[in-house]
Design a protein around this motif. Structure first.
Motif, PDB file in Angstrom:
ATOM      1  N   GLU A  54      38.065  17.939  76.936  1.00  0.00           N
ATOM      2  CA  GLU A  54      38.729  19.206  77.241  1.00  0.00           C
ATOM      3  C   GLU A  54      40.195  19.088  76.812  1.00  0.00           C
ATOM      4  O   GLU A  54      40.859  18.090  77.098  1.00  0.00           O
ATOM      5  CB  GLU A  54      38.634  19.478  78.741  1.00  0.00           C
ATOM      6  CG  GLU A  54      39.328  20.723  79.213  1.00  0.00           C
ATOM      7  CD  GLU A  54      39.215  20.867  80.732  1.00  0.00           C
ATOM      8  OE1 GLU A  54      40.212  20.584  81.431  1.00  0.00           O
ATOM      9  OE2 GLU A  54      38.119  21.222  81.209  1.00  0.00           O
ATOM     10  N   LYS A  55      40.717  20.088  76.102  1.00  0.00           N
ATOM     11  CA  LYS A  55      42.115  20.061  75.672  1.00  0.00           C
ATOM     12  C   LYS A  55      43.033  20.423  76.838  1.00  0.00           C
ATOM     13  O   LYS A  55      42.803  21.386  77.554  1.00  0.00           O
ATOM     14  CB  LYS A  55      42.332  21.032  74.512  1.00  0.00           C
ATOM     15  CG  LYS A  55      41.683  20.577  73.207  1.00  0.00           C
ATOM     16  CD  LYS A  55      42.043  21.519  72.060  1.00  0.00           C
ATOM     17  CE  LYS A  55      41.438  21.020  70.754  1.00  0.00           C
ATOM     18  NZ  LYS A  55      41.793  21.909  69.614  1.00  0.00           N
ATOM     19  N   ARG A  56      44.046  19.631  77.015  1.00  0.00           N
ATOM     20  CA  ARG A  56      45.041  19.861  78.073  1.00  0.00           C
ATOM     21  C   ARG A  56      46.420  19.463  77.554  1.00  0.00           C
ATOM     22  O   ARG A  56      46.538  18.716  76.578  1.00  0.00           O
ATOM     23  CB  ARG A  56      44.713  19.017  79.308  1.00  0.00           C
ATOM     24  CG  ARG A  56      43.563  19.530  80.145  1.00  0.00           C
ATOM     25  CD  ARG A  56      43.921  20.819  80.886  1.00  0.00           C
ATOM     26  NE  ARG A  56      42.817  21.237  81.741  1.00  0.00           N
ATOM     27  CZ  ARG A  56      42.700  20.868  83.016  1.00  0.00           C
ATOM     28  NH1 ARG A  56      43.593  20.067  83.568  1.00  0.00           N
ATOM     29  NH2 ARG A  56      41.675  21.305  83.723  1.00  0.00           N
ATOM     30  N   GLU A  57      47.451  19.913  78.226  1.00  0.00           N
ATOM     31  CA  GLU A  57      48.813  19.479  77.893  1.00  0.00           C
ATOM     32  C   GLU A  57      49.229  18.428  78.928  1.00  0.00           C
ATOM     33  O   GLU A  57      49.410  18.734  80.105  1.00  0.00           O
ATOM     34  CB  GLU A  57      49.788  20.660  77.920  1.00  0.00           C
ATOM     35  CG  GLU A  57      51.180  20.275  77.431  1.00  0.00           C
ATOM     36  CD  GLU A  57      52.100  21.470  77.286  1.00  0.00           C
ATOM     37  OE1 GLU A  57      53.311  21.305  77.475  1.00  0.00           O
ATOM     38  OE2 GLU A  57      51.593  22.577  76.993  1.00  0.00           O
ATOM     39  N   LEU A  58      49.342  17.192  78.482  1.00  0.00           N
ATOM     40  CA  LEU A  58      49.723  16.093  79.366  1.00  0.00           C
ATOM     41  C   LEU A  58      51.189  15.724  79.151  1.00  0.00           C
ATOM     42  O   LEU A  58      51.866  16.305  78.291  1.00  0.00           O
ATOM     43  CB  LEU A  58      48.821  14.883  79.101  1.00  0.00           C
ATOM     44  CG  LEU A  58      47.308  15.139  79.237  1.00  0.00           C
ATOM     45  CD1 LEU A  58      46.526  13.872  78.899  1.00  0.00           C
ATOM     46  CD2 LEU A  58      46.964  15.628  80.635  1.00  0.00           C
ATOM     47  N   THR A  59      51.674  14.765  79.931  1.00  0.00           N
ATOM     48  CA  THR A  59      53.085  14.388  79.878  1.00  0.00           C
ATOM     49  C   THR A  59      53.494  13.912  78.494  1.00  0.00           C
ATOM     50  O   THR A  59      54.594  14.197  78.023  1.00  0.00           O
ATOM     51  CB  THR A  59      53.370  13.272  80.909  1.00  0.00           C
ATOM     52  OG1 THR A  59      52.981  13.726  82.199  1.00  0.00           O
ATOM     53  CG2 THR A  59      54.838  12.910  80.920  1.00  0.00           C
ATOM     54  N   ARG A  60      52.597  13.175  77.834  1.00  0.00           N
ATOM     55  CA  ARG A  60      52.895  12.645  76.497  1.00  0.00           C
ATOM     56  C   ARG A  60      51.849  13.134  75.506  1.00  0.00           C
ATOM     57  O   ARG A  60      50.691  13.333  75.858  1.00  0.00           O
ATOM     58  CB  ARG A  60      52.918  11.108  76.514  1.00  0.00           C
ATOM     59  CG  ARG A  60      54.042  10.516  77.336  1.00  0.00           C
ATOM     60  CD  ARG A  60      53.922   8.986  77.409  1.00  0.00           C
ATOM     61  NE  ARG A  60      54.994   8.398  78.178  1.00  0.00           N
ATOM     62  CZ  ARG A  60      54.976   8.276  79.515  1.00  0.00           C
ATOM     63  NH1 ARG A  60      53.930   8.716  80.200  1.00  0.00           N
ATOM     64  NH2 ARG A  60      55.992   7.737  80.138  1.00  0.00           N
ATOM     65  N   THR A  61      52.290  13.295  74.257  1.00  0.00           N
ATOM     66  CA  THR A  61      51.389  13.654  73.164  1.00  0.00           C
ATOM     67  C   THR A  61      51.680  12.721  71.989  1.00  0.00           C
ATOM     68  O   THR A  61      52.832  12.577  71.603  1.00  0.00           O
ATOM     69  CB  THR A  61      51.603  15.115  72.724  1.00  0.00           C
ATOM     70  OG1 THR A  61      51.312  15.984  73.827  1.00  0.00           O
ATOM     71  CG2 THR A  61      50.715  15.474  71.557  1.00  0.00           C
ATOM     72  N   PRO A  62      50.644  12.063  71.457  1.00  0.00           N
ATOM     73  CA  PRO A  62      49.229  12.156  71.823  1.00  0.00           C
ATOM     74  C   PRO A  62      48.877  11.255  73.001  1.00  0.00           C
ATOM     75  O   PRO A  62      49.389  10.143  73.121  1.00  0.00           O
ATOM     76  CB  PRO A  62      48.529  11.664  70.552  1.00  0.00           C
ATOM     77  CG  PRO A  62      49.492  10.686  69.957  1.00  0.00           C
ATOM     78  CD  PRO A  62      50.866  11.225  70.262  1.00  0.00           C
ATOM     79  N   SER A  63      48.020  11.748  73.867  1.00  0.00           N
ATOM     80  CA  SER A  63      47.525  10.961  74.998  1.00  0.00           C
ATOM     81  C   SER A  63      46.248  11.597  75.522  1.00  0.00           C
ATOM     82  O   SER A  63      45.901  12.724  75.146  1.00  0.00           O
ATOM     83  CB  SER A  63      48.569  10.876  76.109  1.00  0.00           C
ATOM     84  OG  SER A  63      48.741  12.124  76.747  1.00  0.00           O
ATOM     85  N   PHE A  64      45.567  10.859  76.394  1.00  0.00           N
ATOM     86  CA  PHE A  64      44.375  11.411  77.035  1.00  0.00           C
ATOM     87  C   PHE A  64      44.167  10.712  78.372  1.00  0.00           C
ATOM     88  O   PHE A  64      44.613   9.591  78.584  1.00  0.00           O
ATOM     89  CB  PHE A  64      43.131  11.256  76.156  1.00  0.00           C
ATOM     90  CG  PHE A  64      42.747   9.836  75.844  1.00  0.00           C
ATOM     91  CD1 PHE A  64      41.810   9.155  76.618  1.00  0.00           C
ATOM     92  CD2 PHE A  64      43.313   9.167  74.769  1.00  0.00           C
ATOM     93  CE1 PHE A  64      41.442   7.856  76.332  1.00  0.00           C
ATOM     94  CE2 PHE A  64      42.949   7.858  74.461  1.00  0.00           C
ATOM     95  CZ  PHE A  64      42.022   7.195  75.250  1.00  0.00           C
ATOM     96  N   SER A  65      43.513  11.427  79.272  1.00  0.00           N
ATOM     97  CA  SER A  65      43.190  10.856  80.583  1.00  0.00           C
ATOM     98  C   SER A  65      41.674  10.859  80.766  1.00  0.00           C
ATOM     99  O   SER A  65      40.972  11.694  80.197  1.00  0.00           O
ATOM    100  CB  SER A  65      43.865  11.629  81.714  1.00  0.00           C
ATOM    101  OG  SER A  65      43.387  12.968  81.763  1.00  0.00           O
ATOM    102  N   ILE A  66      41.186   9.907  81.558  1.00  0.00           N
ATOM    103  CA  ILE A  66      39.750   9.767  81.811  1.00  0.00           C
ATOM    104  C   ILE A  66      39.503  10.071  83.282  1.00  0.00           C
ATOM    105  O   ILE A  66      40.099   9.440  84.165  1.00  0.00           O
ATOM    106  CB  ILE A  66      39.273   8.346  81.463  1.00  0.00           C
ATOM    107  CG1 ILE A  66      39.564   8.042  79.987  1.00  0.00           C
ATOM    108  CG2 ILE A  66      37.788   8.192  81.751  1.00  0.00           C
ATOM    109  CD1 ILE A  66      39.198   6.642  79.560  1.00  0.00           C
TER     110      ILE A  66
END
Length: 509
Positions: A54-66
């Protein structure tokens, strides 16, 4: 970014072990790094029906959470966790999905009961062999406790952030925005540093031992196993189980094993140790030793351990240069592990102090990363093996300075150079550089003993051929002694000798 066939096959096997569904929230831009990250995650998602993106806006880009479905677990990766961190990614997927951890149950229970809000950030290098243990420990804490979260940050992907914080060694960990630690740190050590040492409460009212081993490196483990095999009450107390071996990248002279890494060997040692009735006490710093009716070992916690015999196997540590600027710029350009910290100095000018095997190996590795490497050796000639010297001399971006003495490490908020003196002419010169790796040998960890046991001028415990010291009932083994050669295999043998000697002492007394 495409995974090669072998890695893909291994990954497919592990993904089958997932127990529940996982949602990966992705924050990506239009840059190449974001594209590579998305490609990797798409490939992983296509390999398991239990993973969605799912695309989201996180604190850092590029990054991802699980995450679990409907729940943020606090496990995030900023950058692409490949290299040594690929295992961290796989374990995160498994643990978030509900796959049980292999951590000791007492640690799991302890983590679940931690109160308060804790957000960890770990700055790592994908080539760092120390970093994955830290990343995996912090991820596990995040999975087990909703009040804890962790983001792994690849320093190469977020260089501006690393430089703004003057991070010059990895892994470097921040907790709630404040500096927490640098270097390898285990799950138990993290908890202890947070004020949650799970071992201290268990130290009160211990029954006396027949053999108490102080130190958890090769000599200490060997001594404890040999003692336990005799059926006598055995304990082992260590400030850090595995000791310096935990920071050793490659081992190629451990007979019968062509190649291994320090942490893997330590894991094997621990597994072997756990097969015996040995009382293990980790993360306990010894303060002093006294000979009374029994030998008494006092810990910094205040606990006192008593034993009929004691084997000291506290190992050694990196020797400091002892020049102005060294302490001030440690982890700010002054480093000791080229495997871990080398990538931070990509394209920069660095120096290596020391012309033995360790120093020359460091220079060779750094030459492939840094712009230029200068090797400084105190003696008129380098002391490394011929094969290493031949390789070093073939490198075009390495300068060798022999018969020189380091006088000062200079800098402001971080290292900017080194001042040295040519010993034959006493001419003082200066080199501009951004990093310095010190590889000048070891010092024994014996300062805490004071004058209770005989030591040589550099602090090594003097032992006889049986590992006995001048104090009856007290034995020593490994790198903390006057053994002429500091090798893993020699320490293992010395630990066995000291243990058998301690058993003979018990029989006679």
């Amino acid at each position: 970014m495409q995974l090669d066939a072998e890695i893909k096959e291994q990954l497919a096997h592990y993904l089958k072990l997932m127990e529940g569904n996982v949602l990966i929230k992705v924050s990506a831009g239009s840059d190449n790094l974001s594209k590579d990250m998305v490609d990797l995650l798409d490939e992983i998602t296509n390999m398991s029906s239990k993973i969605t993106i799912e695309k989201r806006e996180l604190t850092r880009t590029p990054s991802f959470s699980i995450n679990r479905i409907g729940e943020d677990t606090g496990v995030a990766f900023a950058g692409i966790p490949l290299g040594h961190e690929f295992t961290s990614l796989v374990l995160a997927l498994l643990h978030v999905s509900g796959r049980p951890t292999r951590a000791e149950q007492k640690l799991v229970d302890h983590i679940k009961n931690i109160k308060g809000k804790y957000h960890f950030e770990s700055y790592i290098s994908l080539s760092c062999h120390n970093c994955p243990d830290v990343v995996q420990a912090l991820n596990l804490m995040s999975v087990l406790n909703p009040s804890i979260s962790h983001t792994m940050i690849d320093g190469a992907s977020f260089r501006d952030e690393v430089e703004s914080k003057n991070i010059m060694a990895v892994p470097t960990v921040y907790l709630n925005g404040e500096y927490f630690s640098t270097g390898r740190i285990t799950l138990e050590e993290i908890l202890a540093k947070m004020g949650n040492n799970v071992n201290t409460a268990e130290l009160d009212n211990k029954e006396p031992y027949d053999v108490l081993v102080v130190g958890g490196g090769p000599a200490g483990v060997s001594a404890a196993i040999y003692a336990a095999r005799k059926g006598i009450r055995t304990g082992i107390v260590a400030e850090r189980f595995g000791g310096q071996l935990m920071d050793t990248m490659s081992i190629e002279n451990f007979i019968s094993v062509k190649f291994t890494e320090g942490p893997k060997l330590v894991a094997s040692f621990k597994e072997h140790l756990e097969n015996y009735n040995i009382d293990m006490m980790n993360l306990q710093r010894v303060q002093r030793l006294e000979k009374k009716e029994l030998i008494e070992v006092t810990l910094e916690s205040g606990a006192v351990l008593k034993s009929k015999t004691v084997i000291i196997a506290t190992g050694a540590r990196w020797r400091d240069l002892g020049v102005p600027g060294e302490a001030e710029f440690k982890n700010k350009g002054v480093a000791y592990c080229h495997h871990c910290d080398g990538p931070i100095f990509k394209g920069k000018d660095v120096a290596v102090i020391g012309g033995g095997n360790s120093g020359v190996e460091a220079a060779i590795d750094l030459a492939g990363i840094a712009n230029h490497v200068t090797v400084l050796e105190f003696m008129p000639e380098l002391k490394a093996d011929a094969v290493l010297l031949e390789r070093l001399s073939s490198l075009s971006n390495v300068t060798i300075l022999k018969n020189v003495q380091t006088k000062e490490i200079t800098g402001t908020d971080k290292v900017n150079g080194i001042t040295y003196m040519e010993r034959d002419t006493e001419t003082v010169k200066h080199i501009d550089l951004q990093g310095l790796f010190i590889q000048i040998g070891l010092l024994p960890n014996t300062d805490w003993l004071g004058d209770i046991v005989e030591r040589n001028p550099i602090g090594e415990i003097i032992v006889d051929s049986h590992g006995a010291t001048n104090l009856p009932g007290l034995f020593a083994a490994g790198d903390c002694t006057n053994s002429p050669y500091k090798q893993i295999i020699i320490s293992l043998g010395a630990g066995a000798v000291a243990s058998l000697s301690a058993f003979d002492y018990l029989i006679r007394n």
